[in-house]
Design an enzyme around this catalytic site. Structure first.
Site, PDB file in Angstrom:
ATOM      1  CB  ALA A   1      -0.882  -0.016   1.236  1.00 10.03           C
TER       2      ALA A   1
ATOM      3  N   GLY B   1       0.672  -4.912   1.047  1.00 11.27           N
ATOM      4  CA  GLY B   1      -0.536  -4.915   0.220  1.00 11.27           C
ATOM      5  C   GLY B   1      -0.323  -5.558  -1.141  1.00 11.27           C
TER       6      GLY B   1
ATOM      7  CD  GLU C   1      -2.812  -7.117   2.949  1.00 11.48           C
ATOM      8  OE1 GLU C   1      -3.813  -7.377   3.605  1.00 11.48           O
ATOM      9  OE2 GLU C   1      -2.265  -5.984   2.962  1.00 11.48           O
TER      10      GLU C   1
ATOM     11  CD  GLU D   1       1.520  -5.345   5.629  1.00 10.75           C
ATOM     12  OE1 GLU D   1       2.369  -6.229   5.888  1.00 10.75           O
ATOM     13  OE2 GLU D   1       0.749  -5.419   4.658  1.00 10.75           O
TER      14      GLU D   1
HETATM   15  N1  DAK Z   1       4.620   3.229  -0.845  1.00  9.21           N
HETATM   16  C1  DAK Z   1       5.027   4.378  -1.426  1.00  9.21           C
HETATM   17  N2  DAK Z   1       6.179   4.500  -2.079  1.00  9.21           N
HETATM   18  C2  DAK Z   1       6.967   3.414  -2.146  1.00  9.21           C
HETATM   19  C3  DAK Z   1       6.612   2.175  -1.574  1.00  9.21           C
HETATM   20  C4  DAK Z   1       5.364   2.108  -0.887  1.00  9.21           C
HETATM   21  N3  DAK Z   1       4.919   0.975  -0.339  1.00  9.21           N
HETATM   22  N4  DAK Z   1       7.608   1.300  -1.808  1.00  9.21           N
HETATM   23  C5  DAK Z   1       8.530   1.951  -2.522  1.00  9.21           C
HETATM   24  N5  DAK Z   1       8.147   3.227  -2.726  1.00  9.21           N
HETATM   25  C6  DAK Z   1       8.860   4.259  -3.443  1.00  9.21           C
HETATM   26  C7  DAK Z   1      10.076   4.722  -2.622  1.00  9.21           C
HETATM   27  O1  DAK Z   1       9.678   5.668  -1.629  1.00  9.21           O
HETATM   28  C8  DAK Z   1      10.924   5.312  -3.707  1.00  9.21           C
HETATM   29  O2  DAK Z   1      10.429   6.596  -4.047  1.00  9.21           O
HETATM   30  P1  DAK Z   1      11.403   7.906  -3.970  1.00  9.21           P
HETATM   31  O3  DAK Z   1      11.931   7.958  -2.583  1.00  9.21           O
HETATM   32  O4  DAK Z   1      12.473   7.602  -4.991  1.00  9.21           O
HETATM   33  O5  DAK Z   1      10.479   9.029  -4.354  1.00  9.21           O
HETATM   34  C9  DAK Z   1      10.650   4.402  -4.909  1.00  9.21           C
HETATM   35  O6  DAK Z   1       9.413   3.747  -4.640  1.00  9.21           O
HETATM   36  C10 DAK Z   1      11.725   3.338  -5.100  1.00  9.21           C
HETATM   37  O7  DAK Z   1      11.866   2.662  -3.859  1.00  9.21           O
HETATM   38  P2  DAK Z   1      13.283   2.451  -3.134  1.00  9.21           P
HETATM   39  O8  DAK Z   1      14.223   3.556  -3.474  1.00  9.21           O
HETATM   40  O9  DAK Z   1      13.001   2.192  -1.703  1.00  9.21           O
HETATM   41  O10 DAK Z   1      13.777   1.114  -3.884  1.00  9.21           O
HETATM   42  P3  DAK Z   1      14.743  -0.002  -3.282  1.00  9.21           P
HETATM   43  O11 DAK Z   1      15.095  -0.894  -4.434  1.00  9.21           O
HETATM   44  O12 DAK Z   1      15.855   0.595  -2.503  1.00  9.21           O
HETATM   45  O13 DAK Z   1      13.836  -0.836  -2.252  1.00  9.21           O
HETATM   46  C11 DAK Z   1      11.845  -1.916  -1.537  1.00  9.21           C
HETATM   47  C12 DAK Z   1      12.723  -1.528  -2.746  1.00  9.21           C
HETATM   48  C13 DAK Z   1      10.535  -2.544  -2.099  1.00  9.21           C
HETATM   49  C14 DAK Z   1      12.572  -2.999  -0.697  1.00  9.21           C
HETATM   50  C15 DAK Z   1      11.581  -0.679  -0.669  1.00  9.21           C
HETATM   51  O14 DAK Z   1      11.074   0.353  -1.516  1.00  9.21           O
HETATM   52  C16 DAK Z   1      10.599  -0.891   0.411  1.00  9.21           C
HETATM   53  O15 DAK Z   1      10.925  -1.414   1.484  1.00  9.21           O
HETATM   54  N6  DAK Z   1       9.347  -0.413   0.200  1.00  9.21           N
HETATM   55  C17 DAK Z   1       8.326  -0.497   1.203  1.00  9.21           C
HETATM   56  C18 DAK Z   1       7.837  -1.925   1.315  1.00  9.21           C
HETATM   57  C19 DAK Z   1       6.798  -2.013   2.364  1.00  9.21           C
HETATM   58  O16 DAK Z   1       7.045  -1.748   3.557  1.00  9.21           O
HETATM   59  N7  DAK Z   1       5.607  -2.387   1.942  1.00  9.21           N
HETATM   60  C20 DAK Z   1       4.484  -2.518   2.853  1.00  9.21           C
HETATM   61  C21 DAK Z   1       3.768  -1.190   2.867  1.00  9.21           C
HETATM   62  S1  DAK Z   1       2.525  -1.186   4.093  1.00  9.21           S
HETATM   63  C22 DAK Z   1      -4.201  -0.407   4.393  1.00  9.21           C
HETATM   64  C23 DAK Z   1      -4.388  -1.635   3.999  1.00  9.21           C
HETATM   65  C24 DAK Z   1      -3.325  -2.441   3.778  1.00  9.21           C
HETATM   66  C25 DAK Z   1      -2.097  -1.955   4.006  1.00  9.21           C
HETATM   67  C26 DAK Z   1      -1.944  -0.691   4.377  1.00  9.21           C
HETATM   68  C27 DAK Z   1      -2.974   0.087   4.571  1.00  9.21           C
HETATM   69  N8  DAK Z   1      -5.292   0.405   4.682  1.00  9.21           N
HETATM   70  C28 DAK Z   1      -6.439  -0.283   4.719  1.00  9.21           C
HETATM   71  C29 DAK Z   1      -5.144   1.705   5.010  1.00  9.21           C
HETATM   72  C30 DAK Z   1      -0.969  -2.715   3.777  1.00  9.21           C
HETATM   73  C31 DAK Z   1       0.155  -2.156   4.253  1.00  9.21           C
HETATM   74  C32 DAK Z   1       1.298  -2.084   3.399  1.00  9.21           C
HETATM   75  O17 DAK Z   1       1.327  -2.567   2.315  1.00  9.21           O
END
Ligand code: DAK
Length: 264
Positions: A67, A112, A115, A135
């Site tokens: 997400a 997400g 998911e 998360e």
């Molecule tokens: N959201 C927004 N931007 C993201 C992102 C994300 N999940 N993942 C990556 N990006 C963006 C980065 O911020 C970066 O943008 P800039 O800083 O260059 O503007 C760009 O994509 C490239 O990412 P990285 O520079 O970080 O690339 P790397 O190769 O170094 O790393 C990575 C890739 C996938 C390992 C890393 O980006 C990472 O850890 N990303 C976050 C992964 C993560 O934590 N995903 C879970 C998110 S929480 C909800 C329902 C469900 C959920 C949430 C809310 N509601 C009902 C409200 C579920 C929760 C989630 O999914």
């Protein structure tokens, strides 16, 4: 002007693809993408000639990186609850499609993103794919139905370890736990998915739909209560400081300091 991030294409007879393309954010799901996704799903739902839908995304590195963390940064509990319900509605519509949905996973399927893939009927992945539910590292829990679907797919104990450790897993590890139907060489991924799609599309179309309907009935015993419970717990994450810290730390590119902001 709104950018179109979700596209439908017709492939061979009986097969279509939904493609998400938001490469600047590694295909992260924001509310606009979810809105476009439900429009595409509702369109394909009415296509009687289709037996298979391939769910895929653009770019080589990431299926969907979760997400959209930047969008969630300033959510209130109420906004989080609404986002969760929007996501759950999209994902439920996806899993309820009468066609067989295959998720094609080329890279990161995190949070997400995993998911979303879990809402498909099955996944075929590249050897380079990486899976996980990070998360809790953001002070959150999965909010798009993942707590329910991962348990259904790999059993309670393994799923809970995935949800609470925030570990990342290789495609081979995910395959061994039954999460993936196949793992293939990275450059063979789209042809492997199309081969499976073709073999399904070659069968009796209404028999394929009936088989899916029957198989889904085996999962429905858990009912809708778990999804509602998940949405409520998710929204509660936004009423304290832990999620604020976790989300802000990601955006500010630093480690979260959960202990100092610990909430009851
Ligand atoms: N959201 C927004 N931007 C993201 C992102 C994300 N999940 N993942 C990556 N990006 C963006 C980065 O911020 C970066 O943008 P800039 O800083 O260059 O503007 C760009 O994509 C490239 O990412 P990285 O520079 O970080 O690339 P790397 O190769 O170094 O790393 C990575 C890739 C996938 C390992 C890393 O980006 C990472 O850890 N990303 C976050 C992964 C993560 O934590 N995903 C879970 C998110 S929480 C909800 C329902 C469900 C959920 C949430 C809310 N509601 C009902 C409200 C579920 C929760 C989630 O999914």
């Amino acid at each position: 002007m709104t950018t179109q991030c979700v596209h439908i294409s017709n492939l061979q007879a009986g097969i279509a693809a939904i493609e998400i393309s938001r490469p600047e954010a590694l295909n992260a799901l924001n509310s606009e993408v979810l809105t476009q996704l439900i429009t595409s799903i509702q369109k394909l739902q009415k296509e009687d000639d289709l037996s298979v839908i391939i769910l895929r995304t653009s770019g080589d590195k990431s299926f969907v990186a979760g997400a959209d963390i930047k969008e969630m940064l300033n959510y209130s509990s109420q906004q989080a609850y609404e986002f969760s319900k929007q996501g759950q509605n999209v994902f439920t519509a996806l899993s309820d499609l009468p066609q067989v949905v295959i998720a094609q996973i080329q890279g990161f399927a995190l949070g997400g993103g995993l998911e979303l893939a879990l809402a498909a009927d099955f996944m075929i992945a590249s050897q380079k794919a990486k899976f996980g539910l990070p998360e809790v590292g953001l002070g959150l829990i999965p909010g798009f139905g993942g707590t329910q679907r991962l348990v259904q797919r790999m059993g309670y104990s393994r799923a809970l370890e995935w949800m609470t450790s925030a570990e990342r897993y290789s495609a081979d590890a995910a395959f061994q736990l039954g999460l993936l139907n196949r793992v293939v060489e990275h450059d063979q991924l789209s042809s492997a998915v199309e081969t499976v799609a073709n073999s399904i599309a070659a069968q009796g179309p209404s028999a394929v739909r009936a088989a899916k309907k029957a198989a889904l009935a085996a999962l429905s015993a858990t009912g809708q209560l778990g999804f509602e419970f998940e949405a409520q717990l998710f929204s509660q994450r936004f009423s304290g400081s832990e999620a604020r810290e976790g989300l802000a730390a990601f955006v500010e590119k630093r480690k979260p300091e959960f202990r100092s902001v610990r909430q009851a």
